[in-house]
Every structure is written in structure tokens, then in C-alpha cells.
Design a protein around this motif. Structure first.
Motif, mmCIF file in Angstrom:
data_model
loop_
_atom_site.group_PDB
_atom_site.id
_atom_site.type_symbol
_atom_site.label_atom_id
_atom_site.label_comp_id
_atom_site.label_asym_id
_atom_site.label_seq_id
_atom_site.Cartn_x
_atom_site.Cartn_y
_atom_site.Cartn_z
ATOM 1 N N ILE A 1 -9.322 -9.883 41.338
ATOM 2 C CA ILE A 1 -8.616 -11.114 41.698
ATOM 3 C C ILE A 1 -7.370 -10.810 42.528
ATOM 4 N N MET B 1 -11.186 -7.526 36.212
ATOM 5 C CA MET B 1 -10.889 -8.848 36.775
ATOM 6 C C MET B 1 -9.558 -8.852 37.512
ATOM 7 N N ALA C 1 -1.007 -13.062 42.669
ATOM 8 C CA ALA C 1 -1.755 -13.849 41.681
ATOM 9 C C ALA C 1 -1.023 -13.764 40.344
ATOM 10 N N ARG C 2 -0.467 -14.875 39.896
ATOM 11 C CA ARG C 2 0.360 -14.908 38.674
ATOM 12 C C ARG C 2 -0.472 -15.126 37.427
ATOM 13 N N GLU C 3 -1.561 -15.874 37.584
ATOM 14 C CA GLU C 3 -2.316 -16.292 36.399
ATOM 15 C C GLU C 3 -3.769 -16.486 36.777
ATOM 16 N N PHE C 4 -4.670 -16.140 35.898
ATOM 17 C CA PHE C 4 -6.036 -16.606 36.077
ATOM 18 C C PHE C 4 -6.682 -16.875 34.736
ATOM 19 N N SER C 5 -7.726 -17.660 34.785
ATOM 20 C CA SER C 5 -8.317 -18.113 33.533
ATOM 21 C C SER C 5 -9.816 -18.313 33.673
ATOM 22 N N ILE C 6 -10.506 -18.208 32.542
ATOM 23 C CA ILE C 6 -11.940 -18.493 32.460
ATOM 24 C C ILE C 6 -12.122 -19.498 31.334
ATOM 25 N N VAL C 7 -12.835 -20.570 31.614
ATOM 26 C CA VAL C 7 -13.178 -21.527 30.568
ATOM 27 C C VAL C 7 -14.683 -21.435 30.365
ATOM 28 N N ILE D 1 -10.039 -18.016 28.177
ATOM 29 C CA ILE D 1 -9.089 -16.917 28.270
ATOM 30 C C ILE D 1 -8.109 -17.227 29.394
ATOM 31 N N ARG E 1 -1.290 -22.480 28.806
ATOM 32 C CA ARG E 1 -0.770 -21.984 30.087
ATOM 33 C C ARG E 1 0.747 -21.981 30.077
#
Lengths: 118, 118
Positions: B55, B51, B67-73, B79, B104
Motif C-alpha cells: 500500500i 500489506m 499512507a496514514r491508515e488502511f483498513s479491510i472490512v 481490521i 478509526r
């Protein structure tokens, strides 16, 4: 409410949101609302298609269940993608310092409204 | 503070957080803190590696900057991944209904502390 109205309304409700769009998982943008020029939304739609496939596979592989939302926060813009149904997602583009939490909430709230338009 | 302490402290501060870990972009988990059993963290580390690559490429291609942050809901777990440096990320796993916004924030705050440990 039409796609246009829902997307416009969503952007208007979130401080720092610059655009919202409905994207097909085939990578085609179905409808766009732009309040402020930011990133290339055609490019975003195409990239989103790849991300949706990858993240759906990751979610399955980790036993996460259906991936409802994913997001990228970067130095220049943040993007939130929310699943409408297996074929369509709604995305919001936000500027740095935008109200990201409100963006997530408003996008989630837009899904049942958008669903009715299909 | 050691990795262990920072990760444990981060999980303790977020309602609904179940684990936190430092992941190398090579897919290897460097350090894990688990307060409650959830998903397979070895699997997560491996998938995170893919990922992160995907990304990072998307962010570059769209001109998003770093890209500093990514997330999956998802239905079962969420995550959040936050960049420590080009080689390492910190991840947090949260249960449904967890305080995602706090997650976050706490993860972002953990980054300078973790950076010092490398």
C-alpha cells in the motif's frame, strides 16, 4: 439508474468526494464519474487490481471471510473500494477532510444498484 | 501510559473492538492486547507487513502522499491499521457491527500516545 447516474449521485451525496468509478478486477476502469480532478483514475484502476488480489489473499489466509471493503487514507486523498461481485469493485476518491464515514455508507448503498446494471 | 495501557484503553473505548496491537513493518508484533479471541495476531502481523509495503508503494505510485491508515472490512472481522512512524503501525481488530468510525478515531488518537513510548 445507469452506472453514470449511480456514480454521480454517490459523489454528490458525500462532502469532499471527487470521483467514483467501477473497476474490473482485471484493472480496467469500466465507468468513471469525475466531479473534480484528483488522481489518475487509470493508474488507480491498475493499482486497485493488485490491491484487490493481495487483500483477498490476506483475508483468506487470516480466515476473515470475503473482503467486502478496503480503504487507504493518505495525506492527499483517500480511496474507498467496495466489492460489487467477484469481478467488479466500486471506488470513491475523497479529498482530505471529506466525510469518510458517509463515503463508506453511500458506497455500500450503491452496490445493490450497481449490481442490477451488470 | 504504557503500550499495554494505551492498547487496552483503545479497545475498551470502541464497541465491538476485540484486540489492538503494535506491529513492526518487519511483520513482528511488538505488543498485543486481546479482550476477546478473534483472528491469529501473529498471522495478522506477518500479513500486515506485506500489506504495508504494497500500500505504501501504491500510495507513492498514485501520488497520494504518505499512507496514514488502511483498513479491510470482511464478513467475519474488520481490521484498521494506522501508521505510528515509518517502522511501526497500530492495528485494531473489530467484530461485524462494531463502531468502525469510532475505531478509526480512537486509533488515530492513540498514535501520539504510542509515539511517546518509542
Amino acid at each position: 439508474m445507469s452506472f453514470s447516474e449511480i456514480l454521480k449521485d454517490s459523489v454528490a451525496k458525500v462532502n469532499g468526494a471527487v470521483s467514483a468509478l467501477v473497476i474490473g478486477t482485471d484493472g480496467i476502469s469500466v465507468h468513471e464519474y469525475i466531479s473534480e480532478k484528483s488522481i489518475d483514475l487509470t493508474g488507480l484502476s491498475a493499482e486497485a487490481s493488485t490491491m484487490i488480489k493481495d487483500i483477498t489473499m490476506v483475508a483468506e489466509s487470516l480466515g476473515l471471510g470475503v473482503a467486502r471493503e478496503f480503504s487507504i487514507v493518505s495525506d492527499k486523498f483517500s480511496i474507498i473500494l467496495r466489492r460489487i461481485n467477484p469481478e467488479y469493485y466500486v471506488a470513491m476518491v475523497l479529498k482530505p477532510g471529506a466525510n469518510f464515514g458517509k463515503g463508506r455508507f453511500i458506497l455500500k448503498m450503491s452496490v445493490p444498484k450497481l449490481e442490477k446494471e451488470f
